[in-house]
Motif scaffolding. Structure first.
Motif, PDB file in Angstrom:
ATOM      1  N   ARG A  98      37.149 -16.806 -27.971  1.00 30.49           N
ATOM      2  CA  ARG A  98      38.237 -17.515 -27.280  1.00 30.49           C
ATOM      3  C   ARG A  98      39.596 -17.061 -27.818  1.00 30.49           C
ATOM      4  O   ARG A  98      40.514 -16.762 -27.073  1.00 30.49           O
ATOM      5  CB  ARG A  98      38.079 -19.032 -27.465  1.00 30.49           C
ATOM      6  CG  ARG A  98      38.959 -19.849 -26.523  1.00 30.49           C
ATOM      7  CD  ARG A  98      38.765 -21.336 -26.753  1.00 30.49           C
ATOM      8  NE  ARG A  98      39.603 -21.836 -27.828  1.00 30.49           N
ATOM      9  CZ  ARG A  98      40.862 -22.240 -27.676  1.00 30.49           C
ATOM     10  NH1 ARG A  98      41.439 -22.215 -26.511  1.00 30.49           N
ATOM     11  NH2 ARG A  98      41.569 -22.683 -28.704  1.00 30.49           N
ATOM     12  N   TYR A  99      39.692 -16.984 -29.163  1.00 32.53           N
ATOM     13  CA  TYR A  99      40.961 -16.554 -29.782  1.00 32.53           C
ATOM     14  C   TYR A  99      41.372 -15.172 -29.263  1.00 32.53           C
ATOM     15  O   TYR A  99      42.533 -14.954 -28.900  1.00 32.53           O
ATOM     16  CB  TYR A  99      40.826 -16.549 -31.312  1.00 32.53           C
ATOM     17  CG  TYR A  99      41.885 -15.696 -31.976  1.00 32.53           C
ATOM     18  CD1 TYR A  99      43.221 -16.108 -32.014  1.00 32.53           C
ATOM     19  CD2 TYR A  99      41.571 -14.446 -32.519  1.00 32.53           C
ATOM     20  CE1 TYR A  99      44.211 -15.308 -32.574  1.00 32.53           C
ATOM     21  CE2 TYR A  99      42.544 -13.642 -33.074  1.00 32.53           C
ATOM     22  CZ  TYR A  99      43.867 -14.075 -33.099  1.00 32.53           C
ATOM     23  OH  TYR A  99      44.838 -13.271 -33.643  1.00 32.53           O
ATOM     24  N   LEU A 100      40.426 -14.268 -29.204  1.00 34.14           N
ATOM     25  CA  LEU A 100      40.767 -12.887 -28.826  1.00 34.14           C
ATOM     26  C   LEU A 100      41.143 -12.762 -27.348  1.00 34.14           C
ATOM     27  O   LEU A 100      41.756 -11.772 -26.954  1.00 34.14           O
ATOM     28  CB  LEU A 100      39.620 -11.936 -29.186  1.00 34.14           C
ATOM     29  CG  LEU A 100      39.381 -11.749 -30.693  1.00 34.14           C
ATOM     30  CD1 LEU A 100      38.123 -10.942 -30.964  1.00 34.14           C
ATOM     31  CD2 LEU A 100      40.590 -11.104 -31.379  1.00 34.14           C
ATOM     32  N   ILE A 141      51.822  -7.826 -43.025  1.00 34.62           N
ATOM     33  CA  ILE A 141      52.422  -7.972 -44.363  1.00 34.62           C
ATOM     34  C   ILE A 141      51.699  -7.079 -45.363  1.00 34.62           C
ATOM     35  O   ILE A 141      52.324  -6.283 -46.068  1.00 34.62           O
ATOM     36  CB  ILE A 141      52.404  -9.456 -44.821  1.00 34.62           C
ATOM     37  CG1 ILE A 141      53.230 -10.309 -43.849  1.00 34.62           C
ATOM     38  CG2 ILE A 141      52.957  -9.569 -46.241  1.00 34.62           C
ATOM     39  CD1 ILE A 141      53.210 -11.798 -44.139  1.00 34.62           C
ATOM     40  N   ILE A 142      50.379  -7.173 -45.355  1.00 35.22           N
ATOM     41  CA  ILE A 142      49.648  -6.339 -46.325  1.00 35.22           C
ATOM     42  C   ILE A 142      49.829  -4.865 -45.986  1.00 35.22           C
ATOM     43  O   ILE A 142      49.959  -4.022 -46.877  1.00 35.22           O
ATOM     44  CB  ILE A 142      48.157  -6.733 -46.439  1.00 35.22           C
ATOM     45  CG1 ILE A 142      47.583  -6.063 -47.685  1.00 35.22           C
ATOM     46  CG2 ILE A 142      47.335  -6.338 -45.211  1.00 35.22           C
ATOM     47  CD1 ILE A 142      46.315  -6.672 -48.187  1.00 35.22           C
ATOM     48  N   ASP A 143      49.880  -4.559 -44.692  1.00 39.19           N
ATOM     49  CA  ASP A 143      50.038  -3.144 -44.313  1.00 39.19           C
ATOM     50  C   ASP A 143      51.392  -2.609 -44.778  1.00 39.19           C
ATOM     51  O   ASP A 143      51.491  -1.455 -45.192  1.00 39.19           O
ATOM     52  CB  ASP A 143      49.841  -2.988 -42.802  1.00 39.19           C
ATOM     53  CG  ASP A 143      48.393  -3.260 -42.441  1.00 39.19           C
ATOM     54  OD1 ASP A 143      47.532  -2.487 -42.880  1.00 39.19           O
ATOM     55  OD2 ASP A 143      48.121  -4.278 -41.788  1.00 39.19           O
ATOM     56  N   VAL A 145      42.387  -1.904 -38.624  1.00 35.65           N
ATOM     57  CA  VAL A 145      41.504  -2.340 -37.531  1.00 35.65           C
ATOM     58  C   VAL A 145      42.062  -3.650 -36.987  1.00 35.65           C
ATOM     59  O   VAL A 145      42.259  -4.605 -37.749  1.00 35.65           O
ATOM     60  CB  VAL A 145      40.056  -2.546 -38.041  1.00 35.65           C
ATOM     61  CG1 VAL A 145      39.141  -2.978 -36.896  1.00 35.65           C
ATOM     62  CG2 VAL A 145      39.530  -1.286 -38.710  1.00 35.65           C
ATOM     63  N   GLU A 146      42.345  -3.699 -35.690  1.00 37.70           N
ATOM     64  CA  GLU A 146      42.905  -4.925 -35.107  1.00 37.70           C
ATOM     65  C   GLU A 146      42.320  -5.135 -33.718  1.00 37.70           C
ATOM     66  O   GLU A 146      42.291  -4.214 -32.896  1.00 37.70           O
ATOM     67  CB  GLU A 146      44.429  -4.845 -35.045  1.00 37.70           C
ATOM     68  CG  GLU A 146      45.099  -5.984 -34.305  1.00 37.70           C
ATOM     69  CD  GLU A 146      44.749  -7.390 -34.810  1.00 37.70           C
ATOM     70  OE1 GLU A 146      44.838  -7.651 -36.016  1.00 37.70           O
ATOM     71  OE2 GLU A 146      44.365  -8.248 -33.971  1.00 37.70           O
ATOM     72  N   ALA A 147      41.898  -6.384 -33.443  1.00 34.29           N
ATOM     73  CA  ALA A 147      41.183  -6.667 -32.195  1.00 34.29           C
ATOM     74  C   ALA A 147      42.036  -7.308 -31.118  1.00 34.29           C
ATOM     75  O   ALA A 147      41.712  -7.212 -29.935  1.00 34.29           O
ATOM     76  CB  ALA A 147      40.002  -7.590 -32.504  1.00 34.29           C
ATOM     77  N   PHE A 204      39.636  -7.406 -45.986  1.00 34.56           N
ATOM     78  CA  PHE A 204      39.205  -8.186 -44.823  1.00 34.56           C
ATOM     79  C   PHE A 204      40.038  -9.459 -44.724  1.00 34.56           C
ATOM     80  O   PHE A 204      40.096 -10.249 -45.671  1.00 34.56           O
ATOM     81  CB  PHE A 204      37.728  -8.553 -44.981  1.00 34.56           C
ATOM     82  CG  PHE A 204      37.161  -9.373 -43.848  1.00 34.56           C
ATOM     83  CD1 PHE A 204      36.662  -8.750 -42.719  1.00 34.56           C
ATOM     84  CD2 PHE A 204      37.105 -10.756 -43.930  1.00 34.56           C
ATOM     85  CE1 PHE A 204      36.120  -9.501 -41.666  1.00 34.56           C
ATOM     86  CE2 PHE A 204      36.571 -11.506 -42.887  1.00 34.56           C
ATOM     87  CZ  PHE A 204      36.082 -10.873 -41.759  1.00 34.56           C
ATOM     88  N   ASP A 205      40.690  -9.648 -43.571  1.00 37.12           N
ATOM     89  CA  ASP A 205      41.438 -10.893 -43.326  1.00 37.12           C
ATOM     90  C   ASP A 205      41.556 -11.059 -41.819  1.00 37.12           C
ATOM     91  O   ASP A 205      42.503 -10.576 -41.200  1.00 37.12           O
ATOM     92  CB  ASP A 205      42.829 -10.793 -43.975  1.00 37.12           C
ATOM     93  CG  ASP A 205      43.664 -12.066 -43.782  1.00 37.12           C
ATOM     94  OD1 ASP A 205      43.096 -13.088 -43.379  1.00 37.12           O
ATOM     95  OD2 ASP A 205      44.876 -12.008 -44.061  1.00 37.12           O
ATOM     96  N   THR A 206      40.588 -11.724 -41.215  1.00 30.48           N
ATOM     97  CA  THR A 206      40.620 -11.917 -39.763  1.00 30.48           C
ATOM     98  C   THR A 206      40.959 -13.373 -39.456  1.00 30.48           C
ATOM     99  O   THR A 206      41.343 -14.132 -40.347  1.00 30.48           O
ATOM    100  CB  THR A 206      39.291 -11.510 -39.095  1.00 30.48           C
ATOM    101  OG1 THR A 206      38.283 -12.406 -39.520  1.00 30.48           O
ATOM    102  CG2 THR A 206      38.932 -10.073 -39.423  1.00 30.48           C
TER     103      THR A 206
HETATM  104  C1  SAM Z   1      45.294 -13.676 -40.763  1.00 29.66           C
HETATM  105  S1  SAM Z   1      45.724 -12.343 -39.751  1.00 29.66           S
HETATM  106  C2  SAM Z   1      45.846 -11.009 -40.879  1.00 29.66           C
HETATM  107  C3  SAM Z   1      47.095 -11.084 -41.675  1.00 29.66           C
HETATM  108  C4  SAM Z   1      47.389  -9.835 -42.486  1.00 29.66           C
HETATM  109  N1  SAM Z   1      46.550  -9.795 -43.667  1.00 29.66           N
HETATM  110  C5  SAM Z   1      48.847  -9.761 -42.886  1.00 29.66           C
HETATM  111  O1  SAM Z   1      49.103  -9.405 -44.056  1.00 29.66           O
HETATM  112  O2  SAM Z   1      49.730 -10.045 -42.083  1.00 29.66           O
HETATM  113  C6  SAM Z   1      44.218 -12.022 -38.919  1.00 29.66           C
HETATM  114  C7  SAM Z   1      44.233 -10.866 -37.949  1.00 29.66           C
HETATM  115  O3  SAM Z   1      42.876 -10.498 -37.681  1.00 29.66           O
HETATM  116  C8  SAM Z   1      42.756 -10.184 -36.312  1.00 29.66           C
HETATM  117  N2  SAM Z   1      41.336 -10.316 -35.924  1.00 29.66           N
HETATM  118  C9  SAM Z   1      40.676 -11.459 -35.625  1.00 29.66           C
HETATM  119  N3  SAM Z   1      39.386 -11.199 -35.373  1.00 29.66           N
HETATM  120  C10 SAM Z   1      39.219  -9.871 -35.546  1.00 29.66           C
HETATM  121  C11 SAM Z   1      38.092  -9.012 -35.447  1.00 29.66           C
HETATM  122  N4  SAM Z   1      36.884  -9.485 -35.162  1.00 29.66           N
HETATM  123  N5  SAM Z   1      38.270  -7.693 -35.680  1.00 29.66           N
HETATM  124  C12 SAM Z   1      39.497  -7.207 -36.003  1.00 29.66           C
HETATM  125  N6  SAM Z   1      40.606  -7.977 -36.098  1.00 29.66           N
HETATM  126  C13 SAM Z   1      40.468  -9.299 -35.888  1.00 29.66           C
HETATM  127  C14 SAM Z   1      43.692 -11.171 -35.656  1.00 29.66           C
HETATM  128  O4  SAM Z   1      44.036 -10.823 -34.347  1.00 29.66           O
HETATM  129  C15 SAM Z   1      44.876 -11.175 -36.615  1.00 29.66           C
HETATM  130  O5  SAM Z   1      45.797 -10.192 -36.260  1.00 29.66           O
END
Ligand code: SAM
Length: 345
Positions: free
Chosen positions: A124-126, A178-180, A194-196, A241-243
């Motif tokens: 749903r989020y995506l 931010i991390i990037d 990697v971004e969805a 990893f941070d999704t």
């Molecule tokens: C919490 S943010 C990441 C923040 C990042 N660490 C920063 O420093 O700004 C989560 C990101 O993960 C992406 N995301 C969510 N599910 C994903 C998936 N299954 N595969 C890749 N990216 C995903 C989201 O769209 C969002 O841009």
């Protein structure tokens, strides 16, 4: 007194003989229900934990009462034990909780044969729009924060750990980048993102991330992108990893892919936001991650544990203005770093 009230009194008084006898009565009308809640939402497991009644706690846990049950304030029985100064019992309850979650994780992995699972919240989020609110927030359609700028010092610390190798670094989940930004300031051989989410990808394009030297943007869900990269034989020295919209059970499947992508000695780290509003649950999940990553061949960095503790302060109400739900309450962040010491798959 009803059998339920008697049970509760026995739990509070550590009278395990009467307690167990009442639980095991043949007649259902005479038998008490130990999970019946009191006016604060606590049941016998909470009361027995507060009374340091190891026999009753052990009996209830062995008979399927859940360690995860929380009272109206969100506290579980393990917190009743620690809050009343019963350190040994709290530790035993933590061990039980960790073992239960590891076993549930194994069952969950068996169910999908280790393949990624369906997650409706993530789907749903995506599919729904996100919006950047000024420079300090990324919000989903409901106004919940996907990412916020207060996390910057944490992201910088993660970037520092990942870039120690100065090698091929991968970040999964761009968010606010931010991390990037912090990875890009450091020396790396390559930087893969990697971004969805399509809106986040559009934002990345506008900001020119896909044209940056040394940066490779991999659009798509990690569930699709990572197996492909592994098939292509790509290897990395550090992965983060941070999704968003995913749970630990998804991350567990992400972890299972890591031996196919990390070089020996490679670093893995993740945003440690599991159960941030309950310290007991948070500690359980730190331990579960440590055990599961250990089974995959990960070890803590030399000379220390897997987590370093960072102070954070999110008490200023201004930080949360415009956000539907405050998602962080604690004043400590347990930053995970581990090293791949297994066999590359
Ligand atoms: C919490 S943010 C990441 C923040 C990042 N660490 C920063 O420093 O700004 C989560 C990101 O993960 C992406 N995301 C969510 N599910 C994903 C998936 N299954 N595969 C890749 N990216 C995903 C989201 O769209 C969002 O841009």
């Amino acid at each position: 007194m009803t059998p339920d009230e008697r049970l509760r009194e026995c739990a509070k008084a550590d009278d395990h003989v009467t307690f167990i006898a009442l639980c095991e009565r043949e007649s259902s009308t005479e038998r008490g229900d130990p999970t019946l809640r009191d006016e604060n939402g606590a049941h016998c497991l909470h009361h027995a934990a507060a009374a340091n009644s190891t026999t009753i706690v052990d009996y209830l846990l062995r008979n399927g009462v859940r360690w995860t049950d929380v009272d109206d304030d969100g506290d579980c029985a393990g917190q009743y034990a620690s809050g009343h100064g019963h350190g040994a019992l709290a530790s035993a309850m933590m061990e039980h909780a960790v073992a239960s979650e590891v076993a549930l994780g194994e069952a969950s992995m068996r169910e999908t044969r280790g393949e990624c699972r369906q997650n409706e919240e993530s789907e749903r989020y995506l599919k729904t729009p996100v919006r950047y609110d000024g420079d300090d927030k990324l919000l989903d359609e409901d106004g919940d924060a996907v990412m916020m700028s207060w996390e910057e010092p944490l992201m910088e610390a993660h970037a520092e750990a990942l870039c120690a190798s100065a090698g091929d670094v991968m970040n999964v989940g761009f968010g606010m980048g931010i991390i990037d930004g912090h990875i890009a300031k450091r020396t790396t051989r390559s930087h893969t993102i990697v971004e969805a989410h399509p809106d986040v990808r559009a934002h990345m394009m506008r900001a020119g991330w896909d044209e940056r030297e040394g940066v490779r943007v991999e659009p798509g869900r990690w569930q699709d992108v990572l197996p492909r990269l592994a098939k292509e034989g790509k290897k990395y020295d550090a992965i983060f990893f941070d999704t968003y919209g995913e749970e630990y059970d998804d991350m567990r499947r992400f972890h299972a892919l890591l031996p196919k992508l990390l070089r020996k000695g490679g670093i893995y780290s993740y945003f440690n936001g599991m159960c941030p509003d309950n310290i007991f649950f948070h500690c359980v999940y730190n331990r579960v991650a440590e055990i599961e990553l250990g089974r995959l061949g990960f070890v803590p960095p030399k000379g220390r544990g897997m987590f370093t503790v960072h102070d954070i302060d999110t008490t200023d109400a201004k930080i949360w203005e415009g956000v539907k739900r405050r998602y962080w309450w604690g004043d400590k962040y347990f930053l995970p770093t581990c090293v791949f010491d297994g066999d590359e798959a």
